[in-house]
Design a protein around this motif. Structure first.
Motif, PDB file in Angstrom:
ATOM      1  N   ARG A 185     -34.201  47.482  -8.031  1.00  0.00           N
ATOM      2  CA  ARG A 185     -34.283  46.250  -8.826  1.00  0.00           C
ATOM      3  C   ARG A 185     -33.095  45.312  -8.596  1.00  0.00           C
ATOM      4  O   ARG A 185     -33.301  44.112  -8.337  1.00  0.00           O
ATOM      5  N   LEU A 224     -36.201  53.366  -7.950  1.00  0.00           N
ATOM      6  CA  LEU A 224     -36.635  52.087  -8.524  1.00  0.00           C
ATOM      7  C   LEU A 224     -35.482  51.397  -9.243  1.00  0.00           C
ATOM      8  O   LEU A 224     -35.354  50.158  -9.209  1.00  0.00           O
ATOM      9  N   ALA A 225     -34.635  52.188  -9.905  1.00  0.00           N
ATOM     10  CA  ALA A 225     -33.469  51.621 -10.579  1.00  0.00           C
ATOM     11  C   ALA A 225     -32.513  50.992  -9.568  1.00  0.00           C
ATOM     12  O   ALA A 225     -31.885  49.954  -9.835  1.00  0.00           O
ATOM     13  N   ARG A 246     -41.009  51.754 -13.730  1.00  0.00           N
ATOM     14  CA  ARG A 246     -40.004  52.506 -14.499  1.00  0.00           C
ATOM     15  C   ARG A 246     -40.442  52.651 -15.954  1.00  0.00           C
ATOM     16  O   ARG A 246     -40.243  53.703 -16.561  1.00  0.00           O
ATOM     17  N   TRP A 288     -39.136  43.104  -7.905  1.00  0.00           N
ATOM     18  CA  TRP A 288     -38.311  43.322  -9.099  1.00  0.00           C
ATOM     19  C   TRP A 288     -39.189  43.601 -10.325  1.00  0.00           C
ATOM     20  O   TRP A 288     -38.930  44.531 -11.096  1.00  0.00           O
ATOM     21  N   LEU A 289     -40.257  42.781 -10.474  1.00  0.00           N
ATOM     22  CA  LEU A 289     -41.167  42.975 -11.610  1.00  0.00           C
ATOM     23  C   LEU A 289     -41.919  44.299 -11.533  1.00  0.00           C
ATOM     24  O   LEU A 289     -42.023  45.037 -12.528  1.00  0.00           O
ATOM     25  N   GLN A 290     -42.471  44.632 -10.361  1.00  0.00           N
ATOM     26  CA  GLN A 290     -43.262  45.855 -10.220  1.00  0.00           C
ATOM     27  C   GLN A 290     -42.397  47.094 -10.396  1.00  0.00           C
ATOM     28  O   GLN A 290     -42.834  48.080 -11.013  1.00  0.00           O
ATOM     29  N   ALA A 291     -41.178  47.059  -9.876  1.00  0.00           N
ATOM     30  CA  ALA A 291     -40.274  48.190 -10.058  1.00  0.00           C
ATOM     31  C   ALA A 291     -39.991  48.403 -11.536  1.00  0.00           C
ATOM     32  O   ALA A 291     -39.927  49.544 -12.017  1.00  0.00           O
ATOM     33  N   GLY A 292     -39.834  47.315 -12.283  1.00  0.00           N
ATOM     34  CA  GLY A 292     -39.631  47.431 -13.727  1.00  0.00           C
ATOM     35  C   GLY A 292     -40.846  48.005 -14.432  1.00  0.00           C
ATOM     36  O   GLY A 292     -40.717  48.828 -15.350  1.00  0.00           O
ATOM     37  N   ARG A 293     -42.044  47.585 -14.026  1.00  0.00           N
ATOM     38  CA  ARG A 293     -43.278  48.112 -14.625  1.00  0.00           C
ATOM     39  C   ARG A 293     -43.396  49.615 -14.368  1.00  0.00           C
ATOM     40  O   ARG A 293     -43.742  50.393 -15.265  1.00  0.00           O
ATOM     41  N   ALA A 328     -33.368  43.729  -5.135  1.00  0.00           N
ATOM     42  CA  ALA A 328     -34.391  42.681  -5.089  1.00  0.00           C
ATOM     43  C   ALA A 328     -33.909  41.417  -5.789  1.00  0.00           C
ATOM     44  O   ALA A 328     -34.184  40.292  -5.326  1.00  0.00           O
ATOM     45  N   ALA A 329     -33.180  41.573  -6.902  1.00  0.00           N
ATOM     46  CA  ALA A 329     -32.680  40.407  -7.627  1.00  0.00           C
ATOM     47  C   ALA A 329     -31.681  39.623  -6.775  1.00  0.00           C
ATOM     48  O   ALA A 329     -31.727  38.381  -6.732  1.00  0.00           O
TER      49      ALA A 329
END
Length: 302
Positions: free
Chosen positions: A244, A240-241, A288, A281-286, A247-248
């Motif tokens: 992100r 996930l890291a 993590r 990007w948002l879901q991967a951050g959530r 995706a950005a």
């Protein structure tokens, strides 16, 4: 679990673990108390509207532990009867016998670490009449299942940690009959557990005092208590890291492409790509964040 080894092909098994901020006996008491599930775990693995009288029956007891049965079973009998086995000092199995070939078990090893801390090792074996439900369950990544397990544990993690200290002020487990009123058949297993501890087992750490009460942040942390030691969750965190920034970059290039193309179908396609990249990007951050800490408000109160 010998019955899993005898016929491994018919079972779907989900395994997990976590270090918990309360005693192994508190964990055992909690998982043996089937009557709390519709209330404490409402909106996760229980529903308030399915609560009803819990008429537990003790079928045997001795130095090795005890067995019991709940003839009606959870959810007002809609799932079938449930039997329970406690094998001292730290193993508990709930066995739900559903209609047809359906069978669902909760296997808990409550492993003492030190006073006020234990390690939960949990197995969730399922058996269905058809192989397809198990195949569908196995499509879900293990780390996502672990995140769901964390939510269930955190339904009551904050107040179990606090309850231990309240009970210790009232004399602890040895004075349980004075500290608590265990008058109903729903209390049968909890009472049997404490009878076994008093007569056979004793506490794992004698008279050692509980450590200082923890605040909300350390009680809800997941990284040190699970993620760092779990191959599946640690690998997901790493992927996930990596995902992100990719995706950005894709989202930014897609926005630049939309500006370059101007009005038209190509620009709309580029905007759609940018939107999808932004959501990833948002879901991967959530995810993590969820691999590191739980939410302070349990689902039943959201």
């Amino acid at each position: 679990m010998p019955w899993l080894e005898e016929d491994p092909g018919s079972w779907t098994v989900q395994d997990s673990f976590r270090d918990l901020p309360y005693d192994a006996l508190t964990l055992l008491e909690n998982v043996l108390d089937v009557s709390h599930v519709p209330f404490t775990h409402h909106a996760t693995v229980g529903k308030r509207e399915s609560a009803g009288p819990v008429a537990l029956e003790l079928t045997s007891s001795g130095p090795e532990g005890f067995t019991g049965v709940w003839p009606e079973g959870p959810r007002q009998g809609s799932l079938g009867s449930q039997s329970t086995v406690f094998t001292g000092p730290c193993l508990m199995v709930h066995d739900l016998q559903g209609k047809g070939a359906l069978r669902f078990q909760t296997v808990v090893y409550a492993t003492p670490i030190r006073r006020g801390q234990c390690r939960l090792l949990v197995r969730l074996p399922f058996r269905f009449g058809s192989p397809w439900p198990g195949r569908l369950i196995n499509l879900r990544p293990e780390w996502l299942q672990h995140l769901a397990n964390h939510v269930v544990l955190e339904d009551d993690q904050l107040f179990l940690h606090a309850q231990e200290r309240v009970l210790e002020e009232r004399g602890g487990g040895k004075a349980l009959v004075r500290a608590c009123h265990l008058a109903t058949r729903a209390d049968t297993y909890v009472r049997a557990l404490h009878d076994w501890v008093s007569a056979v087992g004793g506490g794992p750490f004698g008279e050692a005092p509980l450590p200082e009460r923890l605040g909300q942040t350390p009680l809800l942390e997941r990284y040190e208590s699970h993620t760092r030691h779990c191959r599946s969750c640690r690998g997901a965190d790493r992927r996930l890291a990596q995902l992100r920034p990719i995706a950005a970059v894709i989202g930014l290039l897609a926005l630049l492409g939309a500006a370059w193309w101007g009005p038209g179908s190509a620009a709309l396609a580029s905007l759609a790509v940018a939107l999808v990249a932004g959501l990833i990007w948002l879901q991967a951050g959530r995810w993590r964040q969820q691999l590191r800490a739980g939410h302070p408000l349990p689902p039943r109160n959201r």
